[in-house]
Design an enzyme around this catalytic site. Structure first.
Site, mmCIF file in Angstrom:
data_model
loop_
_atom_site.group_PDB
_atom_site.id
_atom_site.type_symbol
_atom_site.label_atom_id
_atom_site.label_comp_id
_atom_site.label_asym_id
_atom_site.label_seq_id
_atom_site.Cartn_x
_atom_site.Cartn_y
_atom_site.Cartn_z
ATOM 1 N N TYR A 11 -1.640 -0.499 10.960
ATOM 2 C CA TYR A 11 -1.795 -1.141 9.644
ATOM 3 C C TYR A 11 -0.603 -0.828 8.755
ATOM 4 C CZ TYR A 11 -3.222 -1.619 4.750
ATOM 5 O OH TYR A 11 -3.245 -1.921 3.405
ATOM 6 N N LYS B 239 2.433 -3.251 7.293
ATOM 7 C CA LYS B 239 2.700 -3.434 5.858
ATOM 8 C C LYS B 239 4.131 -3.012 5.532
ATOM 9 C CE LYS B 239 0.289 -4.572 2.918
ATOM 10 N NZ LYS B 239 -0.084 -5.913 2.355
ATOM 11 N N THR C 224 0.821 -1.207 0.000
ATOM 12 C CA THR C 224 0.000 0.000 0.000
ATOM 13 C C THR C 224 0.859 1.263 0.000
ATOM 14 O OG1 THR C 224 -1.460 1.289 1.448
ATOM 15 C CG2 THR C 224 -0.108 -0.338 2.528
ATOM 16 N N ASP C 225 0.292 2.363 -0.479
ATOM 17 C CA ASP C 225 1.013 3.645 -0.427
ATOM 18 C C ASP C 225 1.082 4.188 1.008
ATOM 19 O OD1 ASP C 225 -1.658 4.386 -0.085
ATOM 20 O OD2 ASP C 225 -1.614 5.976 -1.596
ATOM 21 N N GLU C 226 0.293 3.580 1.935
ATOM 22 C CA GLU C 226 0.249 4.121 3.302
ATOM 23 C C GLU C 226 1.576 3.964 4.032
ATOM 24 O OE1 GLU C 226 -3.450 3.431 5.373
ATOM 25 O OE2 GLU C 226 -4.496 3.084 3.494
#
Ligand code: NAD
Ligand code: TYD
Length: 353
Positions: free
Chosen positions: A157, A161, A132-134
């Protein structure tokens, strides 16, 4: 069948679209869907393709190393496309340990199983870690995340990741495992679990329930239709370079409040409501803890090197998504039964009507 590919998390939102694309586009591949079927996993998502001769389902927890080793021994995959994860930021705030286990321990369990099976013979093999870009953290008003942006995760989260991304890269550098990664922006589309903003809002508007907006609604997300993400995954799996990372994004930045207002206008039209009726349901609620302000992706590497571009603008994709949800009431009614109401009560109890 000339290749066997394990897809983890294939019963979830994005995974089910990736499984469908691979099963239908590559009849010569055997696709093994490995999924634990958590609250987010739903085999109904695959009911149109689950009888295809090149599709197999294995209900296995990716943190169960003996179970995963048995699946790898049984199917001897040439490739792994790893999507299984705990994926919801709000749940990571209330239950971080689930995210540490599945996202970090589960990823290492899969990396170990691939390493043991391939045993240094990496020709024609590939381990694709979907992220993810997060992991890049939060942007201010300006700038974009590129593949070289330093990691700065801010929620349990995104931190879990980020850890899994580092481990996937470490297995490439240390053991030569043929790993490729991608980091994608927010997805939307059919089969999206209604704990996430867009399907939650569609479901609440449909039922005349308040639509909760965290904080001021000025947070920005870059939205990509799930079919565009699945196409990018296909391309990167087949053409990406080992050891490389590709950012995937929609060029569709919206503040949450503008996005929900657009959705309300679409829903008014589709449900034959008076213009402005759905907007009355918008309710500002307490902000998410540590809420990232803005995500925006620079996907020029993927566009330049592999020729991928997003095919859908949000306005068009959202219209199609609303059509899907309104035509699939049975699907949404089934997924919001059971535990969902308990989750909803805990998360949004203060605004329940
Ligand atoms: P999802 O929550 O809809 O689905 C996750 C799937 O993984 C479910 O089918 C669930 O049953 C399965 N799963 C969870 N824990 C498991 C375990 N321990 N063992 C086996 N299976 C397990 O998630 P999603 O939104 O489809 O996201 C898929 C992947 O894409 C994730 O890795 C996520 O980080 C990444 N991603 C998501 C988005 C997004 O906007 N949704 C954006 C970028 C990247
Ligand atoms: P979400 O769909 O949970 O994705 P992510 O947190 O991974 O970006 O949330 C998208 C945006 O919408 C995010 O800024 C949080 C916000 N949001 C709300 O305002 N209300 C809600 O009820 C939810 C679930 C999210």
């Amino acid at each position: 069948m000339n290749k066997t590919i394990i897809i983890t998390g294939g019963a979830g939102f994005i995974g089910s679209h990736v499984v469908r694309l691979f099963v239908t586009r590559y009849p010569e591949y055997r696709i093994v869907n490995v999924d634990k079927l958590t609250y987010a996993g739903n085999l109904e998502n695959l009911s149109d393709i689950d009888r295809m001769p090149n599709y197999v389902f294995e209900r296995t927890d990716i943190t169960d190393s003996a179970g995963i080793q048995a699946v790898f021994d049984r199917h001897r995959p040439d490739g792994v496309i790893h999507l299984a994860a705990e994926s919801h930021v709000d749940r990571s705030i209330s239950h971080p340990m689930d995210f540490i286990m599945t996202n970090i321990v589960g990823t290492v369990t899969l990396l170990n199983a691939a390493r043991a099976l391939w045993d240094g013979n990496f020709s024609g093999k590939r381990f694709y870690h979907v992220s993810t870009d997060e992991v890049y953290g939060s942007l201010g008003a300006e700038g974009f995340f590129t593949e070289t942006t330093a990691y700065d995760p801010r929620s349990p989260y995104s931190a879990s990741k980020a850890a899994s991304d580092h481990l996937a890269r470490a297995y490439h550098h240390t053991y030569g495992l043929p790993v490729v990664l991608s980091n994608c922006s927010n997805n939307y589309g059919p089969n999206h679990f209604p704990e996430k903003l867009i399907p939650l809002a569609i479901n609440n508007i449909r039922n005349n329930r308040p639509v909760p907006i965290y904080g001021s609604g000025e947070n920005v997300r870059d939205w990509l239709h799930v079919h565009d993400h699945a196409r990018a995954i296909d391309l990167i799996f087949h053409k990406g370079r080992n050891g490389d990372t590709y950012n995937i994004g929609g060029n569709n930045e919206w503040t949450n409040i503008d996005l929900i207002r657009l959705l309300c206008r679409i829903m008014d039209r589709k449900l034959n409501r008076k213009a402005g009726a759905s907007e009355q349901l918008i309710t500002f609620v307490k902000d998410r803890a540590g809420h990232d302000l803005r995500y925006a992706i620079d996907s020029s590497k993927l566009q330049r090197e592999l020729g991928w571009t997003p095919s859908m603008k949000l306005e068009q994709g959202l219209e199609k998504t609303v059509d899907w949800y309104l035509a699939n009431e049975k699907w949404i009614n089934a997924v919001v039964s059971g535990d969902y109401e308990r989750y909803y009560e805990k998360q949004y109890g203060q605004i329940k009507n």
